[in-house]
Design an enzyme around this catalytic site. Sequence first.
Site, PDB file in Angstrom:
ATOM      1  N   GLY A  29     -19.213 -45.475  19.512  1.00 21.42           N
ATOM      2  CA  GLY A  29     -18.571 -44.575  20.473  1.00 21.42           C
ATOM      3  C   GLY A  29     -17.341 -45.228  21.081  1.00 21.42           C
ATOM      4  N   GLU A 105     -28.757 -46.942  16.645  1.00 20.39           N
ATOM      5  CA  GLU A 105     -28.565 -47.512  17.985  1.00 20.39           C
ATOM      6  C   GLU A 105     -29.917 -47.860  18.618  1.00 20.39           C
ATOM      7  OE1 GLU A 105     -24.476 -45.252  19.369  1.00 20.39           O
ATOM      8  OE2 GLU A 105     -26.379 -44.253  19.699  1.00 20.39           O
TER       9      GLU A 105
HETATM   10  C1  5RP Z   1     -23.177 -42.512  19.950  1.00 19.10           C
HETATM   11  C2  5RP Z   1     -23.565 -42.718  21.363  1.00 19.10           C
HETATM   12  C3  5RP Z   1     -22.490 -43.110  22.314  1.00 19.10           C
HETATM   13  O1  5RP Z   1     -22.837 -44.321  22.890  1.00 19.10           O
HETATM   14  C4  5RP Z   1     -22.357 -42.061  23.363  1.00 19.10           C
HETATM   15  O2  5RP Z   1     -22.094 -40.815  22.723  1.00 19.10           O
HETATM   16  C5  5RP Z   1     -21.238 -42.372  24.350  1.00 19.10           C
HETATM   17  O3  5RP Z   1     -20.009 -42.292  23.706  1.00 19.10           O
HETATM   18  P1  5RP Z   1     -18.655 -42.664  24.443  1.00 19.10           P
HETATM   19  O4  5RP Z   1     -18.698 -44.126  24.728  1.00 19.10           O
HETATM   20  O5  5RP Z   1     -17.599 -42.299  23.415  1.00 19.10           O
HETATM   21  O6  5RP Z   1     -18.543 -41.837  25.683  1.00 19.10           O
HETATM   22  O7  5RP Z   1     -24.697 -42.592  21.758  1.00 19.10           O
HETATM   23  O8  5RP Z   1     -24.256 -42.040  19.193  1.00 19.10           O
END
Ligand code: 5RP
Length: 231
Positions: A29, A105
């Site tokens: 992300g 993750e």
């Molecule tokens: C990906 C995730 C990310 O950590 C989550 O979507 C947050 O994303 P960002 O840092 O772009 O706001 O879980 O699967």
Amino acid sequence: MSADDFKRAAAAAAAQLVEPDMVLGLGTGSTAAHFISLLGERVRDGLYVAAVPTSEDTAKRAALAGIELVEPDEATIIDLAVDGADEVDGRKQLIKGGGGALLREKIIANAARRFVVIADASKKVAELGAFPLPVEIDRFSYGLTVRAVREALIALGFADADVRLRASTVGPAFISDGGNFILDCRLKRLPDAPAVDRALKAIPGVVETGLFIGLADVVILAGPAGVERIG
Ligand code: 5RP
């Protein structure tokens, strides 16, 4: 400062936790991307670390940043995993998976000795649930799994649960790095997140949910008031 500046500030605070020779878990992300870029700067200055990526995208970013990558099975110990989140509550419970990498993750967060979550302060909520809950499901006979997920949510009291197969810009549906579909469940409120997690994971066909309960050791949030650390 913009939300992106706050993401970088949270990532910078987490980067200070990295010590020489650590094996790291690298999240996915935009916030995790800041962490990777800051870590890359330290690696270029001579820091040695190795890292396990949680997605193909993160693997590419880390390689470009000059960070040595190891296969998850080669890493007997993951000292520290750092990742973003879509929602965080005061008990360090999370919704993750907005980027579709929730399964890898969660495997890495669970394996790590320490799991640190980084986010801009807008991700902090009194109660999880406004962000649609991602649920990763096997593609085989997925219509039956969608129906079972809906029924389980209704049985838990989510009478108007809105369960949607995540769409993709490059195909009919989004497919995770592990080859699975993702459902986005609009539940609005999640007063008992562990109960929802248990009920969904009991369904054959559900691979994993985006509820990260009891996994985060530390949450670092950056916002207009500065950097807040929970845990
Ligand atoms: C990906 C995730 C990310 O950590 C989550 O979507 C947050 O994303 P960002 O840092 O772009 O706001 O879980 O699967």
